[in-house]
Scaffold this active site. Structure first.
Site, PDB file in Angstrom:
ATOM      1  N   SER A 123     -13.906  40.660   6.155  1.00  0.00           N
ATOM      2  CA  SER A 123     -15.270  40.559   6.193  1.00  0.00           C
ATOM      3  C   SER A 123     -15.901  40.649   4.385  1.00  0.00           C
ATOM      4  CB  SER A 123     -15.626  42.212   6.174  1.00  0.00           C
ATOM      5  OG  SER A 123     -16.946  42.921   5.359  1.00  0.00           O
ATOM      6  N   GLU A 125     -17.209  42.668   2.757  1.00  0.00           N
ATOM      7  CA  GLU A 125     -17.650  43.865   1.881  1.00  0.00           C
ATOM      8  C   GLU A 125     -16.196  43.920   1.126  1.00  0.00           C
ATOM      9  OE1 GLU A 125     -19.450  47.028   2.015  1.00  0.00           O
ATOM     10  OE2 GLU A 125     -21.118  45.055   2.727  1.00  0.00           O
ATOM     11  N   TYR A 147     -14.536  51.468   4.897  1.00  0.00           N
ATOM     12  CA  TYR A 147     -14.727  49.828   5.723  1.00  0.00           C
ATOM     13  C   TYR A 147     -13.604  49.050   4.939  1.00  0.00           C
ATOM     14  CZ  TYR A 147     -16.788  45.709   7.800  1.00  0.00           C
ATOM     15  OH  TYR A 147     -16.588  44.877   8.523  1.00  0.00           O
TER      16      TYR A 147
END
Ligand code: NAP
Ligand code: F7E
Length: 334
Positions: A123, A125, A147
């Protein structure tokens, strides 16, 4: 006929990827975890063409058993606790599923299906507090949530198994991708569903957090094509998938409300409860490697994505026989 094994079939990407692989002639084995209230709505339209099996990223033995039974050619690990906000409230669970779950999958592949090609859903992120803009495969990571931290672990576990055991393991570093099947807790779908609810007089307000956060938002249907292409290439590698454009949450609101003839400023309020302890302020991806090596390009642009999502949430209400009470229906839905 090739066999593909997908974890996370009940989620957004699982349903689009399964559709794509079925259309390409794959046998698709799809794993879901045991739930007291299973939700198969995202793949109900293709359920009879799938082989559904039960397993859990928290349960090593279930992963070993399933890979031994189905001996897939390609494995797509999409399962995760994927909601960033929730990862601050459930950091240990998120680490177990989103981080250690990848290691459990890799071990199951190494021991039961070592010739299989493996895709890990990494991701944007991971970039978090970004070191450079745009972000690419070589940009260092600085995750800003449990996460993001768990995804960095999963990413490097994938790279490590490729290097250690010569496994065909790819990490797709995907920027935000959305669709009418996006979970209602994510900001894009929260906005599109509230726009429809406001137009139909069900509510008067949309409470959001940080309106200035910027994301590189694409369409999930485009991104699952990229996942498949990664596993068709001669060598395993890591690829960024993104649109190369960035917009704010505020801009998403502006276009979504304007699509039904409303002004977002009349309905959107800011509620601090939707802010995060640490925020990712700006994401913008450079997917030239995926374009040059895999020939991947996204087809749906930002405006098209927003309108597709709002239209779907409007249509769902129209087919139930409800009529809008505010604004105007977009042409084509009238
Ligand atoms: P999603 O809609 O939240 O789906 C997540 C899936 O994981 C669901 O099917 C969920 O099943 C399953 N899952 C959760 N915990 C599990 C467990 N312990 N064992 C087995 N399955 C479990 O996510 P998505 O948007 O489709 O994203 C797919 C993947 O890409 C995720 O790994 C996500 O982190 C990653 N990703 C997403 C984006 C994006 O913008 N969408 C971008 C980059 C990376 P339940 O229905 O039972 O909860
Ligand atoms: O937030 C801001 C929020 O939850 C986007 C996951 O698929 O993409 C997703 O993670 C932005 C953030 O997605 C609200 O603070 C404002 O800055 O839709 P989101 P995300 O955190 O970017 C990445 C690539 C993944 O890998 C993840 O799995 O919007 N925001 N107000 C809000 N966000 C939410 N959810 N709700 C609000 O009310």
């Amino acid at each position: 006929m090739k066999t593909a094994f997908i974890t996370g079939i009940t989620g957004q990407d699982g349903s689009y990827l399964a559709e794509h692989l079925l259309n390409l002639g794959y046998k698709v084995v799809a794993m879901m975890r045991r739930s007291a209230t299973p939700d198969t709505s995202r793949f109900a339209h293709i359920e009879d063409r799938l082989t559904i099996c039960h397993g859990d990223l928290l349960d090593q033995s279930s992963l070993m058993r399933l890979l031994a039974e189905y001996k897939p050619d390609e494995i797509y690990n999409l399962a995760a606790q994927s909601f960033v906000h929730a990862s601050f409230h459930e950091p240990i669970h998120t680490s177990e599923v989103t981080g250690l779950g990848v290691m459990r999958m890799l071990e199951a592949v190494r021991l039961q299906a070592p010739e299989a090609r493996f895709y890990q859903a990494s991701s944007s992120e991971m970039f978090g507090d970004v070191f450079e803009t745009p972000q690419r495969e070589t940009t260092p990571f600085h995750p800003r949530s449990p996460y993001g931290v768990a995804k960095v672990y999963g990413h490097f576990a994938t790279v490590n198994y490729r290097e250690s055991y010569d496994m065909f393991a790819c990490s797709g570093i995907l920027f935000n991708h959305e669709s009418p099947r996006r979970g209602l807790e994510f900001v894009t779908r929260k906005i599109s569903d509230h726009v429809a609810a406001i137009a139909f007089g069900e509510t008067n307000q949309l409470a959001l957090g940080n309106l200035d956060a910027r994301r590189d938002w694409g369409f999930a249907g485009d991104y699952v094509r990229g996942m498949h292409l990664m596993l068709q290439h001669a060598t395993a590698d890591d690829y960024v998938l993104s649109t190369g454009t960035t917009q704010s949450v505020r801009e998403f609101c502006r276009i979504a409300f304007a699509h039904v003839g409303l002004n977002y400023e009349d309905y959107v309020v800011v509620n601090p409860k939707f802010f995060r302890p640490a925020e990712v302020e700006l994401l913008l991806g450079d997917s030239s490697k995926a374009k040059n090596v895999l020939g991947w390009v996204p087809e749906i642009d930002f405006q098209g994505l927003v309108e597709m999502m709002v239209d779907a949430d409007l249509k769902r209400r129209l087919v139930m026989g409800n009529r809008p009470t505010r604004g105007s229906l977009p042409e084509g839905l009238v």
